[in-house]
Design a protein around this motif. Structure first.
Motif, PDB file in Angstrom:
ATOM      1  N   ASP A  84       6.836   9.969 -10.693  1.00  0.00           N
ATOM      2  CA  ASP A  84       6.770   8.649 -10.065  1.00  0.00           C
ATOM      3  C   ASP A  84       8.066   8.254  -9.357  1.00  0.00           C
ATOM      4  O   ASP A  84       8.161   7.154  -8.821  1.00  0.00           O
ATOM      5  N   HIS A  85       9.050   9.153  -9.355  1.00  0.00           N
ATOM      6  CA  HIS A  85      10.392   8.800  -8.881  1.00  0.00           C
ATOM      7  C   HIS A  85      10.394   8.349  -7.418  1.00  0.00           C
ATOM      8  O   HIS A  85      10.880   7.263  -7.097  1.00  0.00           O
ATOM      9  N   HIS A  86       9.897   9.199  -6.539  1.00  0.00           N
ATOM     10  CA  HIS A  86      10.000   8.906  -5.106  1.00  0.00           C
ATOM     11  C   HIS A  86       9.254   7.629  -4.737  1.00  0.00           C
ATOM     12  O   HIS A  86       9.748   6.811  -3.951  1.00  0.00           O
TER      13      HIS A  86
ATOM     14  N   ASP B 120       0.879  -1.168   0.000  1.00  0.00           N
ATOM     15  CA  ASP B 120       0.000   0.000   0.000  1.00  0.00           C
ATOM     16  C   ASP B 120       0.915   1.216   0.000  1.00  0.00           C
ATOM     17  O   ASP B 120       1.548   1.518   1.018  1.00  0.00           O
ATOM     18  N   ALA B 121       1.028   1.856  -1.152  1.00  0.00           N
ATOM     19  CA  ALA B 121       1.966   2.977  -1.298  1.00  0.00           C
ATOM     20  C   ALA B 121       1.228   4.219  -1.776  1.00  0.00           C
ATOM     21  O   ALA B 121       0.427   4.154  -2.710  1.00  0.00           O
ATOM     22  N   LYS B 122       1.528   5.316  -1.115  1.00  0.00           N
ATOM     23  CA  LYS B 122       1.024   6.618  -1.537  1.00  0.00           C
ATOM     24  C   LYS B 122       2.216   7.558  -1.598  1.00  0.00           C
ATOM     25  O   LYS B 122       3.045   7.574  -0.682  1.00  0.00           O
ATOM     26  N   GLY B 123       2.299   8.300  -2.690  1.00  0.00           N
ATOM     27  CA  GLY B 123       3.437   9.197  -2.849  1.00  0.00           C
ATOM     28  C   GLY B 123       3.072  10.432  -3.631  1.00  0.00           C
ATOM     29  O   GLY B 123       1.930  10.606  -4.070  1.00  0.00           O
ATOM     30  N   ASP B 124       4.079  11.280  -3.820  1.00  0.00           N
ATOM     31  CA  ASP B 124       3.867  12.562  -4.492  1.00  0.00           C
ATOM     32  C   ASP B 124       3.908  12.379  -6.012  1.00  0.00           C
ATOM     33  O   ASP B 124       4.714  12.990  -6.718  1.00  0.00           O
ATOM     34  N   THR B 125       3.011  11.545  -6.512  1.00  0.00           N
ATOM     35  CA  THR B 125       2.993  11.250  -7.947  1.00  0.00           C
ATOM     36  C   THR B 125       2.534  12.456  -8.771  1.00  0.00           C
ATOM     37  O   THR B 125       2.678  12.444  -9.998  1.00  0.00           O
TER      38      THR B 125
END
Length: 196
Positions: free
Chosen positions: A65-67, A56-61
């Motif tokens: 998509d790098h981080h 379950d991943a949430k990021g600053d997309t």
């Protein structure tokens, strides 16, 4: 044999990730990354390695998509290393060739506790969908680093970028499945040094 499972949480200003892995699984995945192409590749990795993986991943997309991709590689490497435990009885080495239409990819691994990535792959396109293909190297390097393994990726030929990347992920899964198998002939750790 003890259960070879692990879980990790990583929370930064850029990503929030929860990842669980069972090395001796059935190829079941429950993966949400916010990066559709990586979700697809990780589903394939899970299936072909016979691993059970929950992400379950949430990021600053909204940035890119790098981080998210990099941090999933970090987390996957950490749980893989922890789930392997003391590595007693494992085969240690794995090698797999996977064809996909016009593409042939090979991945060779050594669960040596010495992180190294050799990446011999030319990707014809800079993007697959919205995914920056340079992130494949980023993911693989962080995975190898945190899992503390030698990871050699060789794309012998291919011209469709999606096929190339997919063949690499399938071959990596199959090589790791082989390397993590318990071999009854192996007594202790498979190293003349007595440790990995």
């Amino acid at each position: 044999m003890a259960e070879r499972t692990s879980a990790v949480e990583r929370n930064t200003g850029e990503t929030q990730i929860r990842l669980e892995m069972n090395i001796d699984g059935e190829g079941q995945s429950n993966i949400s990354t916010g990066v559709p192409f990586m979700t697809h590749m990780l589903d394939l990795f899970t299936k072909h390695g016979h691993f059970d993986v929950t992400i379950d991943a949430k990021g600053d997309t909204e940035v890119d998509d790098h981080h998210t991709t990099e941090d999933i590689g970090i987390c996957l490497g950490q749980v893989f290393k922890e789930a392997l435990g003391d590595k007693k009885g494992i085969r240690r080495y794995g090698n797999a060739f996977v064809p996909m239409d016009e593409t042939l990819a090979q991945v060779v691994v050594d669960l040596s506790n010495r992180p190294h990535l050799e990446y011999c792959a030319e990707l014809p396109s800079q993007k697959v969908g919205t995914f920056d293909t340079e992130l494949v190297h980023e993911f693989l390097w962080k995975f190898a680093l945190e899992a503390r393994m030698n990871l050699h990726v060789i794309v012998h030929y291919g011209h469709n970028t999606h096929h190339i990347i997919e063949a690499v992920f399938k071959a990596m899964a199959r090589a790791l499945d082989e390397a993590t198998q318990i071999d009854e002939r192996v007594k202790g750790v498979p190293s003349s040094k007595g440790m990995l």
